[in-house]
Write an enzyme that holds these catalytic residues in place. Structure first.
Site, PDB file in Angstrom:
ATOM      1  N   ALA B  41       0.889  -1.201   0.002  1.00  0.00           N
ATOM      2  CA  ALA B  41      -0.038   0.196   0.101  1.00  0.00           C
ATOM      3  C   ALA B  41       0.727   1.245   0.253  1.00  0.00           C
ATOM      4  O   ALA B  41       0.580   2.031  -0.816  1.00  0.00           O
ATOM      5  CB  ALA B  41      -0.795  -0.096   1.211  1.00  0.00           C
ATOM      6  N   GLN B  71      -5.633  -5.735   2.914  1.00  0.00           N
ATOM      7  CA  GLN B  71      -5.519  -6.475   4.057  1.00  0.00           C
ATOM      8  C   GLN B  71      -6.662  -5.891   4.891  1.00  0.00           C
ATOM      9  O   GLN B  71      -7.088  -6.788   5.778  1.00  0.00           O
ATOM     10  CB  GLN B  71      -4.254  -6.253   4.682  1.00  0.00           C
ATOM     11  CG  GLN B  71      -3.041  -6.855   3.895  1.00  0.00           C
ATOM     12  CD  GLN B  71      -1.923  -6.648   4.561  1.00  0.00           C
ATOM     13  OE1 GLN B  71      -1.505  -6.832   5.600  1.00  0.00           O
ATOM     14  NE2 GLN B  71      -0.830  -6.650   3.598  1.00  0.00           N
ATOM     15  N   VAL B 106      14.308  -6.936  -1.947  1.00  0.00           N
ATOM     16  CA  VAL B 106      15.562  -6.407  -1.449  1.00  0.00           C
ATOM     17  C   VAL B 106      16.200  -7.483  -0.072  1.00  0.00           C
ATOM     18  O   VAL B 106      15.294  -7.894   0.697  1.00  0.00           O
ATOM     19  CB  VAL B 106      15.065  -5.026  -0.534  1.00  0.00           C
ATOM     20  CG1 VAL B 106      16.583  -4.499  -0.085  1.00  0.00           C
ATOM     21  CG2 VAL B 106      14.712  -4.046  -1.610  1.00  0.00           C
ATOM     22  N   CYS B 193      -3.028  -2.813  12.403  1.00  0.00           N
ATOM     23  CA  CYS B 193      -4.368  -2.676  12.610  1.00  0.00           C
ATOM     24  C   CYS B 193      -4.838  -3.261  14.206  1.00  0.00           C
ATOM     25  O   CYS B 193      -5.209  -4.595  14.342  1.00  0.00           O
ATOM     26  CB  CYS B 193      -5.251  -3.609  11.576  1.00  0.00           C
ATOM     27  SG  CYS B 193      -7.078  -3.249  11.930  1.00  0.00           S
ATOM     28  N   ASP B 331       3.829   0.329   7.500  1.00  0.00           N
ATOM     29  CA  ASP B 331       4.059  -0.685   8.465  1.00  0.00           C
ATOM     30  C   ASP B 331       5.462  -0.206   9.157  1.00  0.00           C
ATOM     31  O   ASP B 331       5.601  -0.725  10.591  1.00  0.00           O
ATOM     32  CB  ASP B 331       3.811  -1.869   8.276  1.00  0.00           C
ATOM     33  CG  ASP B 331       2.074  -2.136   7.969  1.00  0.00           C
ATOM     34  OD1 ASP B 331       1.722  -1.267   8.347  1.00  0.00           O
ATOM     35  OD2 ASP B 331       1.890  -3.226   7.458  1.00  0.00           O
ATOM     36  N   LYS B 339       0.212   1.740  11.761  1.00  0.00           N
ATOM     37  CA  LYS B 339       0.302   0.718  10.966  1.00  0.00           C
ATOM     38  C   LYS B 339      -1.193   0.247  10.265  1.00  0.00           C
ATOM     39  O   LYS B 339      -1.415  -0.953  10.671  1.00  0.00           O
ATOM     40  CB  LYS B 339       0.915  -0.533  11.696  1.00  0.00           C
ATOM     41  CG  LYS B 339       2.373  -0.052  12.332  1.00  0.00           C
ATOM     42  CD  LYS B 339       3.250  -1.438  12.652  1.00  0.00           C
ATOM     43  CE  LYS B 339       4.479  -0.894  13.354  1.00  0.00           C
ATOM     44  NZ  LYS B 339       5.409   0.147  12.676  1.00  0.00           N
ATOM     45  N   ALA B 341      -3.727   1.011   6.626  1.00  0.00           N
ATOM     46  CA  ALA B 341      -3.894   1.559   5.294  1.00  0.00           C
ATOM     47  C   ALA B 341      -4.260   3.120   5.420  1.00  0.00           C
ATOM     48  O   ALA B 341      -3.765   4.100   4.865  1.00  0.00           O
ATOM     49  CB  ALA B 341      -4.794   1.088   4.464  1.00  0.00           C
ATOM     50  N   ALA B 342      -5.048   3.322   6.559  1.00  0.00           N
ATOM     51  CA  ALA B 342      -5.392   4.777   6.675  1.00  0.00           C
ATOM     52  C   ALA B 342      -4.128   5.880   6.959  1.00  0.00           C
ATOM     53  O   ALA B 342      -4.084   6.685   6.502  1.00  0.00           O
ATOM     54  CB  ALA B 342      -6.321   4.990   7.816  1.00  0.00           C
ATOM     55  N   CYS B 374      -9.482   3.082  12.609  1.00  0.00           N
ATOM     56  CA  CYS B 374      -9.782   1.680  12.828  1.00  0.00           C
ATOM     57  C   CYS B 374     -11.328   1.564  12.734  1.00  0.00           C
ATOM     58  O   CYS B 374     -11.908   2.097  13.799  1.00  0.00           O
ATOM     59  CB  CYS B 374      -9.448   1.318  13.937  1.00  0.00           C
ATOM     60  SG  CYS B 374     -10.088  -0.356  14.585  1.00  0.00           S
TER      61      CYS B 374
END
Lengths: 131, 430
Positions: B41, B71, B106, B193, B331, B339, B341-342, B374
């Site tokens: 994300a 997720q 990586v 989350c 994250d 941690k 997406a918001a 959340c």
């Protein structure tokens, strides 16, 4: 809410609805053309749009009432999930989408019938006077 | 350009005159080379925004993962409402044009020489590095636990992936049918989350009630500290709701081991180890930085974020204090919250705006306040839209939505709104 600009809202709707966004927009355009055409026909026939408008309003209100109870199901919820005025306002707002479609269709059909009915009456009247 | 993209872009361009996001309006003509480690994300959102804001820059994104998962939808799969296909797409679908995507992982970071190395041993030099690798779910840290066990012997875990979330939904249903003791909880340390452990508890409770089996199941939430949530008003509200719903809470219980055969779970507590019997357990593993980050000089060197390898970052700018051309987003960022997406939705524009400003010779002033969100699902059709910042202040985006009230409109945002908003974020438009 300041970050919810029209551009952002458009992109969110576009990503949420996919091809349905374009179908809904095309339908809205077609209904708008239909409403304009029906209104012009009424005007040409010198008929008031009041009766088709009332019929459309009644159809819109009824459809809103029915869909307000169906909208929670669309989100995997039950009608009992609506908890407070904000929930009802949003359920009604979402219901106004199908209600708007139904109201537009009713106005178009009623408007065209009203206009053609007037045209027929005028024609018959002219025919009767000539006869 | 695909037809759909053309239509969207054309329509958006028409709307652009109405409103332009301030951070998108700024551009830089810099020809800097920017490497983004990770195409989740945060990585994709950064890539899209940088492509718009720095059209002449060389942007390289490094990630071996080809699939993309939404997720935030895992809990809805765990509830049995969504299917894995609803949260699965391809990274290629969101990769902006003009970005070089190296499809390798990586393996090492060398910030002293401004380089990263990939699985094939390739060295990639950079002017700026954006670390967005995501985190590692450390199931091995729980003795006896293996992701292969998810869905069997009463073990669930929605975090492991969409298929595991689906297996977890089936495990919840079987538990409700057979009855018994259900254990829930969360790990110690930073996690993505932090509301999801509570959501899964509420979902199991609601499903049991709907099935008329609530009397047959005993639900216990094992909190890792003295509270169930780190934000005081939310903690109070959820504690109250747990009490109302007859969900017991054990405080300072952290899962250390499970014995799937005998269905016993061992917890570390303030008074030593405690073993509890279970018929169902929702396992959430400890979370830490991926090995490549953990083994690099990038993590915090001391403090409570050091042990798990979170990348050292200024909490307002997300810039690395020791390596000023390195930023951490998503994250992996070693910041007190964020941690989700918001958080990425707010972090990515901040980092990009400051990078654009810096490469254009201006002083960047964008600052991240720790915003995270959340949507706390509390049952089918009900949620609380909880948003807060670093200080634990509730920061509701919509003034008409009470963050501590169970509402259908908050559920609607979770169930119907977030996926579209997330995808728009990946494309750099939200």
């Amino acid at each position: 809410m300041s970050d919810f600009s029209p551009v952002v809202v458009f992109y969110i709707l576009s990503e949420s609805l996919g091809i349905w966004l374009w179908i809904v927009l095309a339908l809205a355009l077609a209904l708008l053309v239909g409403i304009t055409y029906a209104a012009l026909r009424l005007r040409a026939a010198d008929r008031s749009p009041a009766r088709p408008l009332v019929m459309a309003a009644i159809a819109g209100v009824l459809t809103t009432a029915i869909f307000t109870f169906l909208v929670p199901g669309w989100s995997h919820a039950e009608i009992s999930a609506l908890n407070g005025p904000v929930d009802y306002v949003f359920a009604i707002l979402f219901s106004m989408v199908p209600a708007g479609i139904v109201a537009a269709l009713v106005f178009i059909i009623a408007g065209l019938r009203c206009a053609s009915g007037m045209a027929r009456t005028s024609k018959n009247l002219v025919g009767a006077i000539k006869g | 350009m695909k037809r759909r993209e053309f239509l969207i872009a054309g329509s958006a361009a028409a709307l652009e005159g109405l409103s332009v996001n301030a951070s998108q309006a700024q551009t830089s003509e810099s020809r800097a080379k920017i490497v983004i480690a990770g195409a989740g994300a945060a990585g994709l959102s950064l890539a899209s925004r940088l492509r718009h804001g720095m059209p002449n820059a060389t942007i390289v994104i490094v990630d071996a993962k080809k699939q993309h998962h939404f997720q935030p939808g895992y809990t809805l799969i765990g509830a049995g409402l969504w299917s894995p296909s609803q949260v699965t797409s391809n990274n290629a679908d969101y990769m902006p044009r003009g970005i070089e995507w190296i499809q390798e992982a990586v393996t090492a970071f060398e910030p002293e020489t401004n380089a990263v190395f990939t699985t094939s041993g390739t060295r990639i030099d950079y002017d700026f590095l954006l670390v967005a690798t995501g985190l590692k779910l450390d199931y091995d840290a729980i003795e006896g636990m293996d992701t292969a066990l998810i869905g069997q012997n009463g073990i669930a875990s929605v975090y492991a992936g969409p298929n595991e979330a689906q297996a977890s939904a089936a495990a919840i249903d079987r538990f409700i049918e057979t009855g018994g003791i259900g254990l829930f909880g969360r790990p110690t340390g930073e996690m993505k989350c932090a509301g999801a452990p509570l959501k899964m508890t509420f979902i199991a409770d609601d499903k049991a009630r709907r099935a008329g089996r609530r009397g047959a199941v005993e639900l216990i939430y094992n909190a890792h500290t003295g509270g169930v949530f780190s934000v005081p008003p939310v903690n109070e509200r959820v504690t109250e709701m747990f009490a109302e719903r007859n969900i017991a809470v054990n405080y300072t219980h952290v899962l250390a081991a499970i014995d799937p055969g005998s269905k016993r779970a061992t917890y570390r507590t303030a008074d030593g180890e405690v073993t509890l019997d279970y018929d169902f357990i929702h396992v959430i593993p400890p979370m830490r930085a991926p090995d490549a980050v953990l083994d690099s000089p990038l993590p915090w060197q001391d403090g409570n974020l050091a042990a798990d390898g979170w990348v050292e970052a200024d909490k307002a700018t997300l810039r690395h204090p020791r390596y000023p051309n390195v930023f951490a987003v998503g994250d992996i960022a070693g910041v007190p919250r964020g941690k989700t997406a918001a958080s990425v939705k707010w972090q990515a524009p901040i980092v990009v705006a400051n990078l654009i400003a810096e490469t254009a010779g201006r002083t960047g002033s964008a600052s991240y306040n720790g915003y995270t969100s959340c949507p706390m699902v509390t049952g089918f059709g009900k949620a609380m839209l909880i948003e807060f910042d670093y200080e634990g202040n509730l920061t509701p985006s919509f003034p008409f939505i009470d963050p501590l009230k169970e509402q259908w409109v908050s559920w609607l945002i979770e169930e119907k709104g977030l996926l579209g908003a997330y995808r728009a974020m990946l494309r750099g438009y939200a």
